[in-house]
Write an enzyme that holds these catalytic residues in place. Sequence first.
Site, short mmCIF file in Angstrom:
data_model
loop_
_atom_site.label_atom_id
_atom_site.label_comp_id
_atom_site.label_asym_id
_atom_site.label_seq_id
_atom_site.Cartn_x
_atom_site.Cartn_y
_atom_site.Cartn_z
N GLU A 1 60.92 1.03 58.94
CA GLU A 1 59.59 0.80 59.68
C GLU A 1 59.45 -0.40 60.58
O GLU A 1 58.91 -1.34 60.00
CB GLU A 1 58.31 1.37 58.94
CG GLU A 1 58.34 2.60 58.32
CD GLU A 1 57.03 3.08 58.17
OE1 GLU A 1 56.54 4.12 58.57
OE2 GLU A 1 56.12 2.26 57.39
N SER B 1 55.15 4.77 65.48
CA SER B 1 54.70 5.41 66.67
C SER B 1 55.43 6.75 66.80
O SER B 1 55.58 7.19 68.16
CB SER B 1 54.40 4.69 67.80
OG SER B 1 53.62 3.55 67.45
N ASN C 1 51.61 9.76 56.37
CA ASN C 1 50.94 8.76 55.71
C ASN C 1 49.42 8.67 56.14
O ASN C 1 49.30 8.22 57.39
CB ASN C 1 51.51 7.39 55.96
CG ASN C 1 50.97 6.26 55.12
OD1 ASN C 1 49.83 6.56 54.35
ND2 ASN C 1 51.45 4.98 55.74
N TRP C 2 48.56 9.22 55.48
CA TRP C 2 47.03 9.32 55.94
C TRP C 2 46.37 8.03 55.85
O TRP C 2 45.50 7.99 56.37
CB TRP C 2 46.49 10.53 55.39
CG TRP C 2 46.79 11.77 55.55
CD1 TRP C 2 47.79 12.17 56.24
CD2 TRP C 2 46.08 12.92 55.17
NE1 TRP C 2 48.24 13.66 56.19
CE2 TRP C 2 46.86 14.30 55.80
CE3 TRP C 2 45.03 13.23 54.56
CZ2 TRP C 2 46.59 15.42 55.25
CZ3 TRP C 2 44.60 14.48 54.13
CH2 TRP C 2 45.58 15.61 54.56
N LYS C 3 47.09 7.02 55.20
CA LYS C 3 46.35 5.78 55.08
C LYS C 3 44.86 5.56 54.49
O LYS C 3 44.58 6.77 53.91
CB LYS C 3 46.30 4.81 56.45
CG LYS C 3 47.71 5.12 57.07
CD LYS C 3 48.08 3.72 58.20
CE LYS C 3 49.68 4.03 58.72
NZ LYS C 3 49.78 3.06 59.83
N GLY D 1 51.62 1.93 64.45
CA GLY D 1 50.20 2.05 65.02
C GLY D 1 50.12 1.25 66.48
O GLY D 1 49.05 1.13 67.03
N GLY E 1 52.38 8.05 60.76
CA GLY E 1 51.13 7.59 60.68
C GLY E 1 50.02 8.33 61.30
O GLY E 1 49.38 9.46 61.11
N GLY E 2 49.56 7.92 62.54
CA GLY E 2 48.54 8.36 63.34
C GLY E 2 48.65 9.80 63.71
O GLY E 2 47.63 10.66 63.68
N GLU F 1 51.88 -2.76 55.56
CA GLU F 1 50.50 -2.91 55.39
C GLU F 1 50.15 -3.55 54.12
O GLU F 1 49.44 -4.43 54.00
CB GLU F 1 49.62 -1.81 55.82
CG GLU F 1 49.39 -1.44 57.17
CD GLU F 1 49.31 0.01 57.70
OE1 GLU F 1 48.95 0.87 56.81
OE2 GLU F 1 49.39 0.46 58.93
N HIS G 1 54.80 -0.31 51.80
CA HIS G 1 54.51 -0.08 53.24
C HIS G 1 54.35 -1.44 53.98
O HIS G 1 53.64 -2.25 53.39
CB HIS G 1 53.27 1.02 53.45
CG HIS G 1 53.11 1.26 54.79
ND1 HIS G 1 52.34 0.56 55.91
CD2 HIS G 1 53.50 2.51 55.54
CE1 HIS G 1 52.37 0.94 56.82
NE2 HIS G 1 52.76 2.26 56.87
#
Length: 249
Positions: free
Chosen positions: A166, A212, A9-11, A172, A233-234, A96, A94
């Site tokens: 999640e 993470s 997920n590149w956000k 993150g 994510g990251g 966010e 998600h």
Amino acid sequence: MRKHIVAGNWKMNNDLPSTQALISDLKSKEITSDAEVMIAPTFTNLFHGVEALKDSPIEVIAQNMHYAASGAYTGEVNADMLKSIAVNTVILGHSERRAYYNETDDSLAKKVDTVLEKGMRTIFCFGEELQDRKDGNHFSVVESQIKNGLFHLDGAAWSSIVLAYEPVWAIGTGETASPEQAQEMHAFIRTTIADTYGNDIADNVSILYGGSVKPANAQEIFSKPDVDGGLIGGAALNADDFFAIVNAF
Ligand code: PEP
């Protein structure tokens, strides 16, 4: 049998040149595991991603979509728009989006209905906040998120659903649920599905863990029997790290 899946997920990261560069790095890597691999660039770069990955096993997916077919929804993207550029899978719910854009169980249930109507697939995300876990409410929170978002579906619909647990406190933050915590929750989710839909359906749903996940912890998390992959994510923003996770099975 359910699939192993690793989705990045590149956000809201990577403009077009950075997207081109990262995709070209990804294309130079080899998938040595049995994982299905997906990346979710931002909307403006989806079409480039699909074109650039035409001959690659990496699937390009979207980070969100609206439930309506079309209309006066400024700034939104619908299912037909995604399908018209060969994007057939969408991340929904998600944390966010739930936190910053007021996505609710009800609006997510409508999005899920649109996914199914349009013959698409979703990675449906949910997970408890830190306070829920501290209060010992994590199982009931997760249960209500999946029941409210998905349990109106019939059994056949579940072949189009991938779940992503999640825990919000692990996204993150560098803080990961322990492999045991992930396994405990994934087993609970599978049992909850089995109680309503039966073992066959529950055993065939892929349940991803997100929060993470890094090259250093992926293998241990993925070794748990009810963890079928990860939503990343990251670490998905670096091709070496992402592929270390993809190949951690
Ligand atoms: C995510 O955003 O879905 C996620 C899991 O992020 P990270 O891997 O950075 O915690």
